[in-house]
Write a protein that holds these residues in place. Structure first.
Motif, mmCIF file in Angstrom:
data_model
loop_
_atom_site.group_PDB
_atom_site.id
_atom_site.type_symbol
_atom_site.label_atom_id
_atom_site.label_comp_id
_atom_site.label_asym_id
_atom_site.label_seq_id
_atom_site.Cartn_x
_atom_site.Cartn_y
_atom_site.Cartn_z
ATOM 1 N N LEU A 180 64.820 26.454 35.460
ATOM 2 C CA LEU A 180 65.883 27.086 34.680
ATOM 3 C C LEU A 180 65.307 27.785 33.455
ATOM 4 O O LEU A 180 64.307 27.330 32.892
ATOM 5 N N ASP A 181 65.906 28.893 33.070
ATOM 6 C CA ASP A 181 65.590 29.469 31.760
ATOM 7 C C ASP A 181 66.861 30.023 31.124
ATOM 8 O O ASP A 181 67.869 30.259 31.791
ATOM 9 N N ILE A 182 66.797 30.187 29.817
ATOM 10 C CA ILE A 182 67.969 30.587 29.038
ATOM 11 C C ILE A 182 68.094 32.107 29.045
ATOM 12 O O ILE A 182 67.116 32.822 28.787
ATOM 13 N N ASN A 183 69.266 32.599 29.352
ATOM 14 C CA ASN A 183 69.503 34.036 29.348
ATOM 15 C C ASN A 183 69.564 34.556 27.910
ATOM 16 O O ASN A 183 70.207 33.947 27.046
ATOM 17 N N LYS A 184 68.863 35.664 27.670
ATOM 18 C CA LYS A 184 68.885 36.355 26.368
ATOM 19 C C LYS A 184 68.525 35.412 25.216
ATOM 20 O O LYS A 184 69.204 35.388 24.179
ATOM 21 N N PHE A 185 67.450 34.619 25.428
ATOM 22 C CA PHE A 185 67.052 33.694 24.373
ATOM 23 C C PHE A 185 66.413 34.437 23.197
ATOM 24 O O PHE A 185 66.619 34.061 22.033
ATOM 25 N N LYS A 186 65.647 35.490 23.473
ATOM 26 C CA LYS A 186 64.998 36.243 22.396
ATOM 27 C C LYS A 186 66.023 36.834 21.423
ATOM 28 O O LYS A 186 65.843 36.742 20.200
ATOM 29 N N PRO A 187 67.104 37.427 21.908
ATOM 30 C CA PRO A 187 68.121 37.921 20.954
ATOM 31 C C PRO A 187 68.722 36.824 20.084
ATOM 32 O O PRO A 187 69.105 37.083 18.938
ATOM 33 N N ILE A 188 68.806 35.594 20.604
ATOM 34 C CA ILE A 188 69.322 34.484 19.797
ATOM 35 C C ILE A 188 68.373 34.235 18.621
ATOM 36 O O ILE A 188 68.794 34.103 17.469
ATOM 37 N N ASN A 189 67.055 34.199 18.941
ATOM 38 C CA ASN A 189 66.059 34.019 17.883
ATOM 39 C C ASN A 189 66.084 35.176 16.882
ATOM 40 O O ASN A 189 66.010 34.976 15.662
ATOM 41 N N ASP A 190 66.156 36.394 17.411
ATOM 42 C CA ASP A 190 66.109 37.585 16.545
ATOM 43 C C ASP A 190 67.346 37.699 15.660
ATOM 44 O O ASP A 190 67.257 38.131 14.499
ATOM 45 N N THR A 191 68.500 37.297 16.200
ATOM 46 C CA THR A 191 69.763 37.459 15.470
ATOM 47 C C THR A 191 70.014 36.313 14.490
ATOM 48 O O THR A 191 70.421 36.528 13.345
ATOM 49 N N TYR A 192 69.754 35.089 14.945
ATOM 50 C CA TYR A 192 70.128 33.915 14.148
ATOM 51 C C TYR A 192 68.937 33.185 13.530
ATOM 52 O O TYR A 192 69.128 32.287 12.712
ATOM 53 N N GLY A 193 67.726 33.535 13.948
ATOM 54 C CA GLY A 193 66.541 32.876 13.405
ATOM 55 C C GLY A 193 66.028 31.771 14.323
ATOM 56 O O GLY A 193 66.726 31.290 15.216
ATOM 57 N N HIS A 194 64.778 31.370 14.088
ATOM 58 C CA HIS A 194 64.130 30.388 14.962
ATOM 59 C C HIS A 194 64.714 28.989 14.816
ATOM 60 O O HIS A 194 64.657 28.193 15.756
ATOM 61 N N THR A 195 65.271 28.678 13.660
ATOM 62 C CA THR A 195 65.901 27.368 13.501
ATOM 63 C C THR A 195 67.081 27.227 14.449
ATOM 64 O O THR A 195 67.247 26.201 15.123
ATOM 65 N N LYS A 196 67.897 28.278 14.526
ATOM 66 C CA LYS A 196 69.016 28.271 15.464
ATOM 67 C C LYS A 196 68.500 28.252 16.907
ATOM 68 O O LYS A 196 69.067 27.565 17.774
ATOM 69 N N GLY A 197 67.407 28.959 17.164
ATOM 70 C CA GLY A 197 66.810 28.949 18.494
ATOM 71 C C GLY A 197 66.371 27.555 18.902
ATOM 72 O O GLY A 197 66.579 27.128 20.049
#
Length: 297
Positions: A180-197
């Motif tokens: 399994l992998d997370i869809n659109k994980f990079k945008p989550i990091n880019d938008t909300y930061g690595h802590t949220k990631g």
């Protein structure tokens, strides 16, 4: 209280009179106890200890389908016996520390009072070695845990899939692998930061852990890639786990807020399939599903 002699009962190659539970006298002789302790203390590996213990139970009493479950170890030995009756024993530590785990016996016929007492005596002999083995497993597991999500890491996956294939070769247990992998994980990091990631990775690890049985395993291989080993497994096992994953995602407020989704692929083990082939098949299925999902959007 006077004990009532019952029929002769053979264990460990000798015949000894078995008494009903009206007697407080132990059923195992001193010689049998020494033999049991010597057999159990040959290893600190949980699997070897439990295999030796299962052999002792079969010798002293009769064969059972046996399962042991604890926070730091799991063991299952199937003798392919009908499981009409189940008996659970909670194994408590002698020094009042947390419970060691639960031992489950399955058999075609109920466990008699005499057999129940014999099992209790064997458990008393097992507990000291089992406690040390579980502590050893606890320390070893630190090497095999992902530092962020606290689930298994890549090293633990590689060791576990090897043993799972080995067990399926011996017992014909079904084995399935989910990648399994997370869809659109990079945008989550880019938008909300690595802590949220990191919070998202932790939340998804919890979702996977809640979605599997105690006999299954979940791992984070790195980044946003996760693997689940299902054993035993039938053809419908993957779809059942997938449904539970979707339900758990929907229950998680953080993931629901982010409109979270994940893609998965799976493969079923067949005789002759290696660990790398099994993973490649599941990984290829994952990317086929991701491509199909993009085409439908």
């Amino acid at each position: 209280m006077e004990s009532i002699p019952n029929k002769e009962y053979s264990y460990n190659g000798t015949k000894s009179p078995i008494f009903t539970v009206f007697s407080n006298e132990p059923l195992l002789s001193t010689k049998d106890k020494l033999f049991t302790l010597e057999t159990l203390q040959k290893s600190l590996d949980l699997k070897e200890i439990m295999e030796n213990f299962a052999s002792l139970v079969a010798s002293f009493i009769r064969p059972f389908n046996i399962r042991f479950q604890s926070a730091f170890g799991f063991f299952s030995l199937s003798k392919s016996l009908p499981s009409n009756f189940t008996r659970n024993f909670n194994l408590d530590s002698a020094d009042h520390s947390p419970r060691l785990g639960t031992m489950t016996y399955q058999s075609e016929t109920p466990i008699t009072a005499t057999e129940d007492k014999l099992l209790a005596e064997l458990h008393q002999l097992l507990q000291p070695t089992l406690k040390h083995a579980l502590r050893f497993s606890e320390l070893s597991s630190m090497v095999y845990k992902d530092h962020l999500t606290n689930i298994g890491n890549r090293a633990y996956y590689e060791e576990t899939i090897f043993h799972a294939i080995e067990q399926s070769n011996r017992t014909n247990l079904g084995l399935s692998l989910m990648v399994l992998d997370i869809n659109k994980f990079k945008p989550i990091n880019d938008t909300y930061g690595h802590t949220k990631g990191d919070q998202v990775l932790n939340a998804f690890a919890q979702v996977l852990t809640k979605s599997i049985r105690t006999s299954d395993f979940v791992f984070r291989l790195g980044g946003d890639e996760f693997v689940v080993i299902l054993q035993p497994s039938a053809s419908c096992s993957v779809s059942k786990v997938q449904q539970r994953i979707l339900q758990e995602i929907d229950k998680n407020s953080l993931l629901k807020e982010l409109d979270f989704s994940a893609s998965y692929g799976f493969s079923h083990w067949e005789i002759g399939t290696t660990a790398s082939q099994l993973f490649d098949q599941a990984d290829q299925h994952l990317y086929q599903n991701k491509a199909l999902d993009r085409a439908q959007r």
